[in-house]
Design a protein around this motif. Structure first.
Motif: not given
Lengths: 348, 468
Positions: B254, B286, B302, B306, B310
């Motif tokens: 993460s 992402k 977010s 997540d 990201v």
């Protein structure tokens, strides 16, 4: 040099050891019966496992790259003897030995080599990419040197959480020339991160010898400009590795920052299974085998000390072979991953 | 001849600043290099130096004046015997401002690597507070105006208060308060163990961040710009994006990699590149690229929550722009959902991040010409909200994609393919794209303008697909 401070060395008998290089190795401390027998057995498991891997590769059961650890067993087994629960291990692609030493199941490792669903990564990682959160093994990395920054990050997390754990970050003499290794050294020293950098110097980065690749061949000095102490260790003698590991893990755990251990070691097999073996002589390999083999040294010592007899060692070998054969059996007949696994584990 | 001192620019994207203090007073003698005033923006402060010897004849903008436009004359330096009243009238001043070189050099560079020049008035959008916010916002929610920069900082601060495993690391994120001031105030609130200044060592600290994430922490890794992340891209792709798969789902990470992406203004080829297509190519990542402050806030929250890596692509030019943001305790925008920024029936315009500025202006001009464009703010590039694009194209039958990245293998070509795969029979014209030109970014102002997409190109493309 002044900055190369060594941690307090425990006096030990100046045992004469056969060595592949005339090195001023760190002192040896006898392990005692129980630890010496355990080390012997752990090294033997790695040796037999890797021999079997070579066979399965030859039979076409293992594909792609397969880097065997044969010859280097004393390094990871010696370090493991000194670790405590919670310490992490991370390494490059020559990783089977590290996984077995961490206590990962030989069946799961072998099944990963053959790309089966019972492998540690469900067959999706392969020889170079296995992990076990439970055993604190963080891979298994295929890009030379990348694990050094990652291992430094594990140490960062240890310090962030103040959990007293140490990251054991392994890399080879080849990776020692990668830029990110030094970026990591800098941050580890700057922030006093609990990480031991273990350079497994097996003398050849693929086919290029250390002398042909490195301006400074004493890799233990590679932390000098960051004030990271380093020392040479006879990586063919599990006692020397354990003695160094004991001192250095304590050093890192007490918040002193990183430390470098250069393990002088040797791989008997090629870099990977497809190695032309043109860069060194057969005689050189044979000489190391005869004079410095870590398992033979251990065997001779155990017999000389009367900690076990030939019969007991043979029995141990048979047990190890049984484990390895069962692992190979499992890895041969375990099914391949289900086709639906293609699209799993991409995101969570 | 009296010399005008003009309001200088601290950075290529600065439009205005505050005149905080006069160090010299009217009538004082000054030498070249003397500090005569101090100015500040929300990002940085700098000293204004005299470029000529003489007397500070007249102060035109008093201390404490806010929002002084770049290149406004702020004082007049007169030579011995000259009269300050000979200074130009306001009307003439403005005229002079357009041609006069700036009269001061920055004493403090705000982006050490980018070494901004003080050359004033680069081409840039003139967007003032835009009354746009996410469609996720409820109608009865109170809205506050804030810049994208403030929204990003608030998102990080709110998440860091919630979860002690979250920390920020990067170059100049702590004591300097962020090279672009996005992390302003975080060091003061969270301390040096959670707001970590790194050496200039992108490859190393990206890998270190991934390692910490594998161990269970939740790092926010700031790249001063994504241009420098090319040094770290191996760790982002090989270590962050692939490990979950390679471990059979055992070990994920993460982690958020964030920072400004895309062309800035007048910084040359190595500091002006859009990486949207690069990262959106990678399974296991992402990729988020917000335009409004509300989306910047809600999507960054977010992203931090997540469990996957990201890539959060920001834009330097948008940092200072203001938008309305819902004032709620926990404003979160889901990753993977596009937003209809402007409804329309005649043609679909798809854009994200800075591309939205072209698309929205083009939609206004098209409306004046009787073409109602529907503007989709994609917001997330991976996973891509194909559904929203396809639904719109099925309605309009036409689509223009606006992007700042290079055309070959760009995001627009991916969108065009998806439309072809999912809405071929609804298309009344081939999908058109307005991309950055297929060249390294030039420095010269006129060439740079030519290299970037323009509103006019979007209008022309929309008219072409609408056969109007």
């Amino acid at each position: 040099m002044a900055s190369q401070k060594k941690v307090a060395e425990t006096p030990a008998p100046a045992a004469t050891r056969p060595s592949i290089l005339p090195i001023d190795a760190s002192p040896v401390q006898e392990l005692g019966r129980e630890a010496d027998l355990k080390a012997f057995r752990d090294m033997l498991l790695i040796r037999r496992f890797e021999e079997k891997s070579g066979q399965l590769y030859g039979m076409g059961l293992i594909g792609g790259f397969c880097h065997l650890y044969i010859g280097q067993e004393a390094v990871v087994v010696g370090m493991q003897l000194a670790m405590r629960e919670g310490d992490q291990v991370i390494t490059g692609y020559r990783d089977h030995g590290h996984m077995l030493a961490c206590g990962m199941d030989p069946r799961g490792v072998m099944a990963e080599l053959t790309g089966r669903r019972g492998g540690y990564s469900k067959g999706k990682g392969g020889s170079m990419h296995m992990f076990s959160r439970e055993k604190h093994f963080y891979g298994g990395h295929g890009i030379v040197g990348a694990q050094v920054s990652l291992g430094t990050g594990l140490a960062f997390a240890n310090k962030y959480r103040a959990n007293g754990n140490v990251s054991l970050t392994y890399f080879g003499d080849g990776a020692a020339n990668q830029g990110q290794v030094y970026e990591s050294f800098n941050m580890a020293a700057l922030w006093k991160l609990p990480v031991v950098y273990i350079i497994e110097n097996n003398r050849y980065a693929m086919g290029t010898s250390v002398q042909r690749a490195s301006a400074q061949v004493d890799l233990s000095k590679r932390g000098a400009s960051f004030n990271i102490p380093g020392e040479l260790v006879d990586g063919m003698d599990v006692r020397a590795v354990k003695a160094a590991a004991d001192r250095v893990l304590e050093y890192c755990r007490s918040g002193e920052g990183p430390y470098i251990l250069e393990m002088k070691t040797y791989r008997y097999r090629g870099h990977s299974m497809s190695d032309p073996a043109k860069y060194r002589t057969r005689e050189e390999v044979e000489k190391v085998r005869v004079e410095s083999d870590p398992i033979e040294q251990s065997r001779a010592r155990i017999l000389a000390n009367g900690w076990a007899d030939e019969e007991a060692l043979k029995k141990m070998d048979a047990e190890v072979r049984k484990i390895v054969n069962e692992a190979a059996e499992f890895a041969t007949y375990d099914p391949e991953p289900d086709a639906s696994e293609l699209y799993t584990d991409i995101l969570r | 001849m009296p010399t005008q001192v003009l309001m200088p620019a601290l950075s290529p994207t600065m439009e205005k600043g505050n005149l905080s203090k006069w160090v010299k007073q009217e009538g004082e003698k000054v030498k070249a290099g003397d500090v005569i005033a101090e100015i500040e923006t929300d990002k940085a402060t700098m000293e204004v130096e005299a470029v000529d010897e003489g007397t500070l004849g007249k102060i035109l903008v008093p201390a404490g004046t806010a929002d002084v436009a770049v290149n406004t004359p702020i004082a007049v330096i007169v030579a011995d015997g000259e009269d300050a009243s000979a200074a130009a009238t306001p009307a003439q001043q403005n005229k002079a401002a357009q041609s006069a070189p700036p009269a001061a050099a920055p004493a403090t560079a705000e982006t050490p690597k980018a070494a901004p020049s003080a050359v004033a008035n680069p081409p840039q959008p003139t967007a003032q507070p835009v009354p746009e916010f996410g469609d996720d916002a409820q109608e009865d929610v109170e809205l506050v105006t804030m810049t994208v920069r403030e929204a990003l900082r608030d998102a990080m601060a709110e998440e860091m208060r919630r979860d002690p495993d979250i920390f920020v690391m990067g170059e100049e994120v702590a004591e300097y308060q962020g090279a672009y001031k996005v992390t302003q105030g975080l060091l003061q609130e969270f301390g040096a163990s959670r707001v970590v200044d790194t050496p200039i060592t992108e490859h190393g600290f990206a890998g270190l961040g991934v390692g910490a994430a594998l161990a269970g922490l939740k790092p926010i890794v700031e790249f001063m710009t994504f241009n420098f992340a090319m040094q770290a891209i191996d760790q982002i792709i090989n270590s962050a994006a692939k490990t979950l798969y390679m471990s059979g789902g055992q070990m994920g990470c993460s982690i958020v990699f964030r920072g400004p992406n895309g062309p800035a203004a007048r910084v040359g080829a190595q500091h002006s590149q859009d990486y949207s297509a690069w990262y959106s190519h990678i399974p296991g990542l992402k990729v988020v690229a917000p335009y409004t402050a509300a989306d910047a806030k809600g999507l960054l929250k977010s992203a931090i929550r997540d469990p996957n890596p990201v890539i959060f692509l920001e834009n330097e030019i948008l940092y200072g722009q203001s938008f309305q943001v819902p004032k709620v305790d926990d404003y979160v925008v889901p990753i993977g959902k596009a937003r209809i920024a402007r409804p329309g029936t005649d043609v679909t315009l798809v854009a994200w991040s800075m591309g939205m500025t072209y698309a929205l202006k083009a939609a206004e001009q098209l409306a004046e010409q009787g073409i109602e464009a529907e503007v989709i703010d994609l917001r997330t590039l991976r996973p891509m909200d194909t559904e929203t694009i396809v639904a719109s194209v099925k309605k309009t039958g036409r689509c223009v994609v606006v992007e700042e990245c290079w055309p070959q293998s760009g995001v627009a070509s991916e969108i065009a393919t998806r439309i072809m795969e999912n809405a071929f029979d609804w298309l009344d014209a081939p999908v058109a794209r307005v991309s950055g030109k297929d060249v390294p970014m030039p420095y010269a102002a006129n060439l740079e303008k030519l290299a970037l997409p323009t509103v006019d190109e979007v209008v022309q493309a929309a008219r072409a697909v609408a056969y109007r």
